[in-house]
Design a protein around this motif. Structure first.
Motif, short mmCIF file in Angstrom:
data_model
loop_
_atom_site.label_atom_id
_atom_site.label_comp_id
_atom_site.label_asym_id
_atom_site.label_seq_id
_atom_site.Cartn_x
_atom_site.Cartn_y
_atom_site.Cartn_z
N ARG A 27 -4.60 -3.96 -8.07
CA ARG A 27 -3.73 -5.07 -8.46
C ARG A 27 -4.54 -6.28 -8.94
O ARG A 27 -5.53 -6.67 -8.32
N ASP A 28 -4.12 -6.83 -10.06
CA ASP A 28 -4.69 -8.05 -10.65
C ASP A 28 -6.12 -7.88 -11.17
O ASP A 28 -6.73 -8.87 -11.59
N HIS A 44 -0.88 -3.75 -16.99
CA HIS A 44 -0.30 -4.19 -15.72
C HIS A 44 1.22 -4.07 -15.82
O HIS A 44 1.84 -4.64 -16.72
#
Length: 225
Positions: free
Chosen positions: A203-204, A211
């Motif tokens: 994530r990120d 994403h």
């Protein structure tokens, strides 16, 4: 032993990871180190995005229905083999074969992150184009293959050979990473398999190719769908 317990030093080795089905191996490959040896030296990076292709029953897989051709032969080898293929006549894609021989499972590596500024410089030189953001460097199968000089000459290579030209080494413990899961990319042809959340990424992480705003937190152990 819990198949997802890869904590070191008592956790699973890479060889036992290679023996897992692709759907189980894909999240465990996040954080592991991919090493490419070239004439200019080694390039080291961290795997940050993967996609699972789960055997002959997966309509998204090249080996769907047990299809074994010159192209897909590497998928039928024992886990720990590189499967490299060409798409659109110009982009290479790198996969890590998993599971036992003659059971065609593979994990597509979609994005990697350089481990050092030196690695990033070498990867950028190999890309030979402007890098405006991290994902431009190695976010996407074709980009990472160009950045690491991966092509069909490496197809069928064992990835567990110390000092090999392309190899996998232990890196981060995936259980400590903020992993999310989402549907795979550009496989509408896979019908009911297209929407399954078989893509995994950190994530990120800025090197991830896409994403997904609807991505769900990944919970251990993995569920089948």
């Amino acid at each position: 032993m819990d198949p997802y317990d890869c904590r070191k030093p008592e956790g699973r080795s890479l060889s036992s990871l290679f023996a897992l089905p692709a759907l189980h191996a894909a999240p465990l490959l996040l954080g592991q180190h991919l090493v490419r040896l070239t004439e200019d030296g080694e390039i080291r990076c961290r795997i940050v995005e993967t996609e699972s292709y789960g055997g002959a029953e997966d309509k998204g897989s090249h080996a769907y229905g047990g299809r074994r051709t010159d192209r897909t032969d590497a998928m039928f080898r024992a886990g720990g083999t590189a499967y490299v293929y060409l798409i659109y006549g110009m982009h290479h894609c790198f996969n890590i074969v998993t599971a036992e021989e003659n059971n065609p499972h593979a994990v597509l590596v979609r994005a990697v992150e350089p481990l050092s500024p030196r690695d990033a410089r070498h990867m950028a030189a190999n890309r030979g184009t402007a890098i405006r953001r991290p994902s431009d460097l190695s976010g996407g199968p074709g980009k990472l293959c160009r950045a690491l000089r991966i092509d069909r000459s490496l197809n069928g290579l064992r990835l567990d050979q110390p000092g090999g030209p392309l190899r996998l080494e232990s890196g981060d413990d995936p259980r400590r990473l903020p992993i999310v899961r989402a549907p795979r990319i550009n496989i509408a042809y896979a019908e009911e398999y297209a929407a399954l959340p078989w893509r995994f990424y950190i994530r990120d992480n800025p090197y991830v190719s896409v994403h997904d705003s609807k991505a769900e937190p990944f919970v251990w152990p993995i569920e089948s769908n």
